[in-house]
Design a protein around this motif. Structure first.
Motif, PDB file in Angstrom:
ATOM      1  N   ARG A  58       0.827  -1.204   0.000  1.00  0.00           N
ATOM      2  CA  ARG A  58       0.000   0.000   0.000  1.00  0.00           C
ATOM      3  C   ARG A  58       0.866   1.260   0.000  1.00  0.00           C
ATOM      4  O   ARG A  58       0.592   2.204  -0.744  1.00  0.00           O
ATOM      5  N   ALA A  59       1.892   1.262   0.817  1.00  0.00           N
ATOM      6  CA  ALA A  59       2.754   2.443   0.899  1.00  0.00           C
ATOM      7  C   ALA A  59       3.476   2.694  -0.416  1.00  0.00           C
ATOM      8  O   ALA A  59       3.598   3.843  -0.870  1.00  0.00           O
ATOM      9  N   PHE A  60       3.969   1.640  -1.040  1.00  0.00           N
ATOM     10  CA  PHE A  60       4.677   1.800  -2.307  1.00  0.00           C
ATOM     11  C   PHE A  60       3.717   2.226  -3.411  1.00  0.00           C
ATOM     12  O   PHE A  60       4.050   3.088  -4.249  1.00  0.00           O
ATOM     13  N   ALA A  61       2.525   1.632  -3.450  1.00  0.00           N
ATOM     14  CA  ALA A  61       1.524   2.034  -4.450  1.00  0.00           C
ATOM     15  C   ALA A  61       1.151   3.499  -4.274  1.00  0.00           C
ATOM     16  O   ALA A  61       0.982   4.234  -5.262  1.00  0.00           O
ATOM     17  N   ASP A  62       1.016   3.945  -3.032  1.00  0.00           N
ATOM     18  CA  ASP A  62       0.721   5.355  -2.775  1.00  0.00           C
ATOM     19  C   ASP A  62       1.842   6.251  -3.289  1.00  0.00           C
ATOM     20  O   ASP A  62       1.590   7.320  -3.856  1.00  0.00           O
ATOM     21  N   ALA A  63       3.088   5.831  -3.075  1.00  0.00           N
ATOM     22  CA  ALA A  63       4.225   6.629  -3.533  1.00  0.00           C
ATOM     23  C   ALA A  63       4.223   6.753  -5.052  1.00  0.00           C
ATOM     24  O   ALA A  63       4.458   7.841  -5.603  1.00  0.00           O
ATOM     25  N   MET A  64       3.969   5.654  -5.754  1.00  0.00           N
ATOM     26  CA  MET A  64       3.913   5.722  -7.217  1.00  0.00           C
ATOM     27  C   MET A  64       2.755   6.588  -7.682  1.00  0.00           C
ATOM     28  O   MET A  64       2.899   7.378  -8.630  1.00  0.00           O
ATOM     29  N   LEU A  65       1.604   6.456  -7.035  1.00  0.00           N
ATOM     30  CA  LEU A  65       0.456   7.289  -7.388  1.00  0.00           C
ATOM     31  C   LEU A  65       0.817   8.763  -7.249  1.00  0.00           C
ATOM     32  O   LEU A  65       0.518   9.573  -8.136  1.00  0.00           O
ATOM     33  N   GLY A  66       1.469   9.123  -6.152  1.00  0.00           N
ATOM     34  CA  GLY A  66       1.859  10.509  -5.965  1.00  0.00           C
ATOM     35  C   GLY A  66       2.792  11.000  -7.043  1.00  0.00           C
ATOM     36  O   GLY A  66       2.661  12.124  -7.547  1.00  0.00           O
ATOM     37  N   ASP A  67       3.741  10.154  -7.436  1.00  0.00           N
ATOM     38  CA  ASP A  67       4.670  10.534  -8.509  1.00  0.00           C
ATOM     39  C   ASP A  67       3.935  10.741  -9.829  1.00  0.00           C
ATOM     40  O   ASP A  67       4.221  11.688 -10.577  1.00  0.00           O
ATOM     41  N   VAL A  68       2.990   9.853 -10.147  1.00  0.00           N
ATOM     42  CA  VAL A  68       2.252   9.980 -11.406  1.00  0.00           C
ATOM     43  C   VAL A  68       1.392  11.241 -11.396  1.00  0.00           C
ATOM     44  O   VAL A  68       1.356  11.995 -12.377  1.00  0.00           O
ATOM     45  N   LEU A  69       0.708  11.504 -10.297  1.00  0.00           N
ATOM     46  CA  LEU A  69      -0.121  12.714 -10.219  1.00  0.00           C
ATOM     47  C   LEU A  69       0.725  13.971 -10.361  1.00  0.00           C
ATOM     48  O   LEU A  69       0.335  14.922 -11.056  1.00  0.00           O
ATOM     49  N   THR A  70       1.890  13.978  -9.721  1.00  0.00           N
ATOM     50  CA  THR A  70       2.786  15.126  -9.835  1.00  0.00           C
ATOM     51  C   THR A  70       3.231  15.339 -11.274  1.00  0.00           C
ATOM     52  O   THR A  70       3.246  16.472 -11.782  1.00  0.00           O
ATOM     53  N   ALA A  71       3.577  14.241 -11.961  1.00  0.00           N
ATOM     54  CA  ALA A  71       4.014  14.341 -13.356  1.00  0.00           C
ATOM     55  C   ALA A  71       2.874  14.797 -14.262  1.00  0.00           C
ATOM     56  O   ALA A  71       3.084  15.613 -15.170  1.00  0.00           O
ATOM     57  N   VAL A  72       1.675  14.282 -14.041  1.00  0.00           N
ATOM     58  CA  VAL A  72       0.522  14.682 -14.853  1.00  0.00           C
ATOM     59  C   VAL A  72       0.258  16.173 -14.714  1.00  0.00           C
ATOM     60  O   VAL A  72       0.056  16.895 -15.702  1.00  0.00           O
ATOM     61  N   GLN A  73       0.272  16.658 -13.475  1.00  0.00           N
ATOM     62  CA  GLN A  73       0.020  18.079 -13.254  1.00  0.00           C
ATOM     63  C   GLN A  73       1.114  18.937 -13.883  1.00  0.00           C
ATOM     64  O   GLN A  73       0.822  19.969 -14.503  1.00  0.00           O
TER      65      GLN A  73
END
Length: 222
Positions: A26-41
């Motif tokens: 869960r923690a690693f998936a959250d970290a990747m999600l945050g990275d993807v959202l940051t890149a998208v924005q």
């Protein structure tokens, strides 16, 4: 551009269960999600997390990343959930493109996503390794996704059936999704965000074994 980011909040990264505990997954998936959202924005996209259950996005990725990110909850399988989101987006803004970017693209960058968003074509596909589809831009309102099986082949066929032109984007960073232990190597070698920091803090590093391709080891494995 509206960008849907599918996210399995309930049972993330099940194929990493032999490497991580459920809490670590869960923690690693959250970290990747945050990275993807940051890149998208950073690439100019307006992201909406398409989650399979209600989530507190601020808790998952932090308040700074969660700002201006919507969450849409749909507990159906990936294809019907994405298709419903695409249909709603097209009905609201029929002349605009809509993108779908997977949440496990651990080395995606703003530049790679800008290339995706700017590419010409009724349907733009960023293939994943092994025949998957890691990201899409959809400009044809008749196009629908099918992520079951070899989705790259299926998406080519679906586009042809509706008369949509297809552009395939050759991008190492968008092709590299993280499903299995060996995929962590790409994040360690090429990542620069929260996902890489999480792996390093958890004791992971590229292995120096004699194989032709680098693997990954955890210091606690010794």
């Amino acid at each position: 551009m509206d960008v849907f980011v599918p996210f399995a909040a309930h049972r993330p990264k099940t194929r990493l269960s032999g490497t991580f505990t459920i809490e670590e997954r869960r923690a690693f998936a959250d970290a990747m999600l945050g990275d993807v959202l940051t890149a998208v924005q950073a690439a100019g996209g307006s992201p909406t997390v398409l989650a399979d259950r209600p989530i507190d996005l601020t808790t998952r990725v932090g308040a700074e990343v969660a700002t201006d990110v919507a969450v849409r909850v749909d507990d159906r399988d990936l294809s019907p959930a994405v298709n419903a989101a695409l249909a709603d987006a097209v009905s609201n803004t029929p002349d605009d493109a809509v993108a779908v970017v997977m949440s496990d693209l651990g080395i995606a960058t703003p530049d790679s996503l800008r290339r995706l968003f700017a590419a010409d074509g009724d349907v733009v596909i960023a293939p994943g390794r092994g025949g998957g589809t890691n990201a899409l831009v959809v400009r044809d309102p008749a196009f629908r996704v099918d992520y079951h099986g070899v989705s790259l082949r299926d998406h080519r066929r679906i586009a042809a059936d509706v008369g949509a032109t297809v552009t395939e984007l050759d991008s190492h960073r968008l092709a590299s999704d993280v499903d299995e232990r060996g995929d962590l190597t790409e994040v360690l070698l090429h990542g620069s965000g929260a996902a890489r920091r999480w792996l390093v803090d958890a004791g992971f590093e590229p292995s120096s074994a004699a194989e032709a391709r680098a693997g990954v080891r955890r210091r606690t494995d010794d």
